[in-house]
Scaffold this motif. Structure first.
Motif, PDB file in Angstrom:
ATOM      1  N   UNK A  70      90.924  44.558  32.745  1.00  0.00           N
ATOM      2  CA  UNK A  70      91.076  43.985  34.079  1.00  0.00           C
ATOM      3  C   UNK A  70      92.428  44.267  34.739  1.00  0.00           C
ATOM      4  N   UNK A  71      92.578  43.781  35.968  1.00  0.00           N
ATOM      5  CA  UNK A  71      93.833  43.658  36.730  1.00  0.00           C
ATOM      6  C   UNK A  71      94.189  44.849  37.615  1.00  0.00           C
ATOM      7  N   UNK A  72      93.357  45.886  37.682  1.00  0.00           N
ATOM      8  CA  UNK A  72      93.539  46.952  38.674  1.00  0.00           C
ATOM      9  C   UNK A  72      94.940  47.528  38.682  1.00  0.00           C
ATOM     10  N   UNK A  73      95.506  47.610  39.864  1.00  0.00           N
ATOM     11  CA  UNK A  73      96.812  48.271  40.011  1.00  0.00           C
ATOM     12  C   UNK A  73      97.969  47.460  39.429  1.00  0.00           C
ATOM     13  N   UNK A  74      97.727  46.215  39.059  1.00  0.00           N
ATOM     14  CA  UNK A  74      98.818  45.496  38.392  1.00  0.00           C
ATOM     15  C   UNK A  74      99.044  46.152  37.026  1.00  0.00           C
ATOM     16  N   UNK A  75      97.971  46.627  36.420  1.00  0.00           N
ATOM     17  CA  UNK A  75      98.112  47.354  35.162  1.00  0.00           C
ATOM     18  C   UNK A  75      98.397  48.838  35.385  1.00  0.00           C
ATOM     19  N   UNK A  76      97.682  49.456  36.346  1.00  0.00           N
ATOM     20  CA  UNK A  76      97.726  50.916  36.465  1.00  0.00           C
ATOM     21  C   UNK A  76      98.596  51.424  37.614  1.00  0.00           C
ATOM     22  N   UNK A  77      99.179  50.522  38.416  1.00  0.00           N
ATOM     23  CA  UNK A  77     100.010  50.955  39.540  1.00  0.00           C
ATOM     24  C   UNK A  77     101.441  50.485  39.390  1.00  0.00           C
ATOM     25  N   UNK A  78     101.626  49.185  39.278  1.00  0.00           N
ATOM     26  CA  UNK A  78     102.967  48.587  39.193  1.00  0.00           C
ATOM     27  C   UNK A  78     103.787  49.312  38.120  1.00  0.00           C
ATOM     28  N   UNK A  79     105.015  49.647  38.467  1.00  0.00           N
ATOM     29  CA  UNK A  79     105.836  50.486  37.596  1.00  0.00           C
ATOM     30  C   UNK A  79     106.163  49.783  36.282  1.00  0.00           C
ATOM     31  N   UNK A  80     106.239  50.551  35.187  1.00  0.00           N
ATOM     32  CA  UNK A  80     106.503  49.942  33.873  1.00  0.00           C
ATOM     33  C   UNK A  80     107.859  49.238  33.798  1.00  0.00           C
ATOM     34  N   UNK A  81     108.812  49.687  34.625  1.00  0.00           N
ATOM     35  CA  UNK A  81     110.128  49.031  34.595  1.00  0.00           C
ATOM     36  C   UNK A  81     110.182  47.836  35.555  1.00  0.00           C
ATOM     37  N   UNK A  82     109.032  47.385  36.046  1.00  0.00           N
ATOM     38  CA  UNK A  82     108.964  46.158  36.861  1.00  0.00           C
ATOM     39  C   UNK A  82     108.064  45.118  36.189  1.00  0.00           C
ATOM     40  N   UNK A  83     108.375  44.724  34.950  1.00  0.00           N
ATOM     41  CA  UNK A  83     107.468  43.818  34.242  1.00  0.00           C
ATOM     42  C   UNK A  83     107.328  42.462  34.930  1.00  0.00           C
ATOM     43  N   UNK A  84     108.343  42.041  35.676  1.00  0.00           N
ATOM     44  CA  UNK A  84     108.279  40.718  36.320  1.00  0.00           C
ATOM     45  C   UNK A  84     107.086  40.641  37.274  1.00  0.00           C
ATOM     46  N   UNK A  85     106.818  41.776  37.953  1.00  0.00           N
ATOM     47  CA  UNK A  85     105.724  41.782  38.926  1.00  0.00           C
ATOM     48  C   UNK A  85     104.402  41.471  38.221  1.00  0.00           C
ATOM     49  N   UNK A  86     104.316  41.897  36.957  1.00  0.00           N
ATOM     50  CA  UNK A  86     103.057  41.729  36.222  1.00  0.00           C
ATOM     51  C   UNK A  86     102.842  40.298  35.737  1.00  0.00           C
ATOM     52  N   UNK A  87     103.795  39.417  35.987  1.00  0.00           N
ATOM     53  CA  UNK A  87     103.583  38.015  35.624  1.00  0.00           C
ATOM     54  C   UNK A  87     102.373  37.412  36.327  1.00  0.00           C
ATOM     55  N   UNK A  88     101.922  38.010  37.430  1.00  0.00           N
ATOM     56  CA  UNK A  88     100.719  37.487  38.091  1.00  0.00           C
ATOM     57  C   UNK A  88      99.529  37.493  37.132  1.00  0.00           C
TER      58      UNK A  88
END
Ligand SMILES: Cc1cc2nc3c(=O)[nH]c(=O)nc-3n(C[C@H](O)[C@H](O)[C@H](O)COP(=O)(O)OP(=O)(O)OC[C@H]3O[C@@H](n4cnc5c(N)ncnc54)[C@H](O)[C@@H]3O)c2cc1C
Ligand SMILES: NC(=O)c1ccc[n+]([C@@H]2O[C@H](COP(=O)([O-])OP(=O)(O)OC[C@H]3O[C@@H](n4cnc5c(N)ncnc54)[C@H](OP(=O)(O)O)[C@@H]3O)[C@@H](O)[C@H]2O)c1
Ligand code: FES
Lengths: 163, 500
Positions: B86-104
């Motif tokens: 799951x999670x679309x671009x949060x997994x496959x778009x958001x940059x790996x060096x921006x882990x905070x964004x993935x807290x969603x």
């Protein structure tokens, strides 16, 4: 390490591991035990009682909600702890990566806030909908004892993507 | 660097334990356990159990689900997702060096664990099941399938190898199974990134960031191997318009300016006079332009010193439209030929680029095209605006298709951060709830949905299957000091999902 090797280790480890991965049921169990453990942890380390002040949130539907806010906590934590129901609030969990914790202060209160916003807070705030000159990110504002009686507006989260 | 506490998203279970140890006051834990988001309200509805199908398990899908579950205590929500995860671009778009964004992801997980929410991964709507069968079986169907393609320039040389779409390049370093075999050649000194959006900045930053930083993120191991051997020293980020029209945002620019071992080069002549114009423009654009101006004209002495010592550099280049990708004698990328533009129009934000007679070439061995994603119609019955690349709708209601709704990037085009997608999906959720409540939509027979689910049950990956994949990825990451090592192969994902 070679990536292919790594992945085969990964797959074989998982397929042969003795403890099965959690099912949804065990997830909720885990969450339940977490709370218990956490309580124990808290009781073994008595914390000094934090001073409380009254803070009122003016919600999107026009209703007001007054809460007791602990001095020293940030406004995101206050909103979570008091179950103030604001859709989508605090998506990045206070890491300055989302601006969903946007709050608006009265000008006179804004000027009295002890810490001024950092460049990084302003950078994120610039993406917030309905930005005003007295906007702050809730996760960056720490409650002080002077804030008793403060009234804060939760802006309407309207996206400009919808015409 | 930031004032806030950095909390990164790791294994969902690890995250929880981490909260336990590090957050004795329990605020985050409490958020996971008893967030108001999952409490249902006391509104009552006359109809029994409306079922809603969501097509796409990205942010739009999960935020719409959140709103639906909260607004109606009887509603059942099924999320159909093409990929097993799951999670679309949060997994496959958001940059790996921006882990905070993935807290969603924590909040999406909480929604997913609601007993009225089901995840059917590995099911592509339009292939494994038809849109029609969904519409026949559900009270409402919400399309939130994102934007799976990207825009092309339509210029000669665009199909040379090492002219890559930023979308595929992002998929390659973020572990999208479709992009795992992308042939990326970093055996060259310069790269040109075309476009001035945040994706352009993301890919440039990944090319320039020292690998000892990247290897602590969830970047894929296969891309790290290639990045470690990279010879790239210079990255040009080239846009067709000027500094007042850039689409990237200030946080991303500041990150580039502060990038380790990398100097920023913005020509002072490009920003000349801007300090006078910007005083009157709204704050976000003003602060962004101020930062560009300062970095070009008057960087701080400390910054200037760091830049003097840096061995890599990035250049921000304006007013250039690519007209051809040039080839070397060996058939490789040799450079990009640009036509120089000037700006026309009174409104600063909407000024257009018009070509002049000047032409210029930038030499490079890699070109990343980052001029925007593109959404595709899910099937040929869908009213779709080919020009804008969006589903035709009014307030999320798809034209002439009662019971069909759309939201997120597939509805509004591939622009906007998660915040925008979130408020859009919340609005869509409210519209669907309204149509259920006022009787516009009628509940279908329960057996219809049950029959459909029975058909795909064996192929589908459930949310608890995903939790197994999550755990396996985090375990593999631990072996190499990363938050996770993503599985990049669908078969491997499936074999973990099917393990007991
Ligand atoms: C490279 C990149 C980096 C970004 N970084 C950030 C960032 O740092 N911060 C930020 O706030 N925003 C960022 N964004 C923007 C953010 O990702 C989007 O706002 C958001 O993901 C859009 O959500 P969505 O659900 O509409 O689309 P998506 O996230 O694309 O989700 C769509 C889902 O639908 C699935 N799907 C597609 N077709 C089908 C089908 N036929 N059947 C079933 N399922 C299907 C897809 O697999 C996907 O999971 C970034 C975007 C990109 C491209
Ligand atoms: N860190 C983050 O928050 C983050 C990271 C990545 C993505 N995102 C978001 O995801 C969305 C998509 O990002 P994006 O970068 O793909 O798109 P974008 O923001 O729309 O930027 C696209 C860029 O390509 C240019 N362009 C378009 N067509 C062109 C052409 N034919 N020739 C030359 N240039 C052309 C545009 O220039 P014109 O303006 O002249 O059209 C613009 O500079 C954005 O909203 C972005 O903010 C956010
Ligand atoms: S919670 Fe994301 S910026 Fe405050």
């Amino acid at each position: 390490m070679n990536s292919q090797r790594l992945l085969s280790i990964l797959v074989s480890r998982t397929l042969t591991q003795r403890t099965p991965a959690p099912s949804i049921q065990s997830w909720s169990r885990l969450r339940a035990t977490s709370v218990v453990q956490e309580k124990r942890f808290c009781s073994s380390v008595p914390k000094p009682q934090k001073q409380l002040v009254n803070v009122t949130f003016l919600l999107r539907d026009g209703k007001k909600q007054q809460v007791k806010a602990k001095v020293g906590d940030n406004l995101l934590d206050i909103i979570i702890e008091n179950n103030v129901d604001i859709d989508g609030f605090g998506a990045c969990e206070g890491t300055l990566a989302c601006s969903t914790c946007h709050l608006i202060f009265k000008p006179e209160d804004f000027n009295k806030l002890p810490d001024k916003p950092t460049d990084e807070e302003l950078d994120m705030l610039d993406l917030a909908f309905g930005l005003t000159e007295t906007s702050r990110l809730g996760c960056q504002v720490i409650v002080t004892k002077d804030m008793d009686g403060l009234e804060i507006t939760v802006p309407k989260g309207v996206s400009d993507a919808r015409k | 660097m930031f004032g806030g506490v950095k909390r990164q998203s790791g294994s969902l279970i690890k995250t929880l334990n981490h909260f336990l140890c590090d957050q004795p006051n329990g605020s985050i834990l409490q958020r996971l356990v008893s967030s108001p988001r999952t409490r249902s309200t006391s509104r009552t509805f006359s109809q029994a159990k409306p079922h809603v199908a969501l097509v796409g398990g990205g942010p739009a899908g999960y935020y719409a689900a959140q709103q639906l579950l909260k607004g109606n205590p009887h509603i059942v929500v099924d999320i159909y997702e093409k990929l097993p995860v799951p999670f679309g671009l949060v997994r496959f778009g958001v940059a790996p060096d921006h882990p905070e964004v993935k807290n969603v992801i924590n909040s999406f997980t909480q929604t997913a664990l609601n007993e009225r929410c089901h995840f059917f991964g590995n099911i592509e709507v339009g292939k494994d099941i038809s849109l029609k069968s969904l519409r026949d079986s559900y009270t409402a169907v919400v399309l939130c399938y994102g934007a799976a393609d990207d825009k092309m320039l339509g210029i000669p040389g665009e199909n040379l190898s090492n002219v890559l779409s930023a979308r595929s390049f992002v998929g390659w370093y973020n572990g999208n199974p479709d992009d795992k075999n992308l042939p990326v050649d970093l055996d060259c000194e310069s790269a040109v990134v075309l476009g001035h959006g945040n994706v352009a900045v993301d890919v440039a930053r990944i090319l320039l960031t020292p690998t000892n930083i990247l290897e602590k993120t969830d970047i894929t191991e296969h891309s790290l191997e290639i990045l470690r051997k990279s010879r790239i020293q210079k990255v040009y980020i080239v846009g067709r318009r000027g500094p007042l029209q850039v689409a990237f945002t200030i946080k991303e620019l500041r990150e580039m300016i502060n990038l380790s071992n990398t100097r920023t080069i913005i020509q002072p002549s490009d920003v000349e006079g801007l300090d006078k114009i910007i005083q009157d423009i709204p704050r976000p654009r003003r602060r962004l332009t101020e930062l560009m101006f300062k970095s070009a004209v008057a960087p701080s002495p400390e910054m200037a010193q760091l830049w003097a010592q840096a061995s890599r550099e990035w250049r921000l280049v304006f007013l250039r439209s690519p007209v051809e990708i040039c080839q070397t004698a060996g058939g490789k990328v040799g450079g990009v030929k640009f036509i120089v533009n000037k700006l026309q129009g009174d409104n600063l934000e909407t000024q257009k680029a018009v070509p002049t007679d000047s032409v210029e070439t930038i030499n490079c061995g890699l070109v990343l095209r980052s001029i925007g994603y593109r959404s595709l119609p899910l099937d040929n019955t869908l009213p779709f605006d080919e020009n804008k690349g969006v589903i035709q709708h009014q307030q999320s209601r798809v034209h002439n298709n009662k019971g069909l709704y759309c939201t997120g990037w597939s509805a509004n085009g591939p622009v906007g951060v998660i915040l925008g997608t979130m408020s859009d999906a919340f609005e869509t959720g409210k519209v669907v709830l309204e149509d259920i409540e006022n009787g516009t939509l009628l509940c279908k027979e329960r057996s219809k949905r049950e029959n459909l689910v029975a058909q795909i049950k064996d192929k589908a990956v459930t949310f608890s299957d995903w939790l197994k994949i999550d755990q396996a990825e985090c375990a593999a990451g631990e072996l190499v000091g990363k938050p996770r090592e993503k599985l990049i192969d669908v078969q491997q994902m499936l074999s973990i999902a099917r393990s007991s």
